[in-house]
Design a protein around this motif. Structure first.
Motif: not given
Length: 140
Positions: A95-105
């Motif tokens: 939960x430190x990074x969301x998948x949306x963050x990896x995709x740029x949003x």
């Protein structure tokens, strides 16, 4: 003999060392690869195989020993890429990074950041008694 030089032939002096000092047979020296002969002389390795014949890998035109290993995971770049993917996967799972963050949003983390000032309670400051005494004494 330095390792930077490439041995391309067995000299008479090398042959004498191999046969007289290190106990190799004349027939073996005739077919031995020069780089193997140079290495044997450098390390002073006596004939190690007893009554058995010389290994094919030591002969000119013989089968060269195959390198062990190889495959997809032998490349350091592949290992580095897989380590990065594992680290990102662990960050998403924890939960430190969301998948949306990896995709740029999406924002980082599970919860959005809050302002500290909205959670602080306002408290009135009390005047110290010494200040009150000073005012009273000044007025009198």
């Amino acid at each position: 003999m330095s390792s930077a030089k490439v041995q391309f032939m067995i000299t008479n002096a090398m042959r004498a060392i191999l046969v007289d000092d290190l106990d190799y047979l004349d027939a073996e020296v005739d077919v031995m690869r020069p780089e193997i002969a140079a290495q044997l002389i450098e390390t002073r390795t006596k004939r190690p195989f007893g009554d058995r014949p010389m290994p094919e890998a030591w002969k000119r035109g013989g089968n060269m020993p195959q390198r062990r290993g190889g495959g997809a995971l032998s490349n350091n770049l592949v290992k580095l890429f897989l380590a990065g993917v594992c680290c990102l996967g662990a960050a998403v799972m924890s939960g430190r990074v969301s998948v949306g963050t990896l995709l740029g949003g999406a924002p980082l983390g599970r919860k959005p950041l809050k302002k500290l000032s909205s959670e602080m309670k306002s408290t009135k400051k009390r005047k110290s008694s010494s200040k009150k005494r000073r005012k009273k004494t000044a007025a009198a």
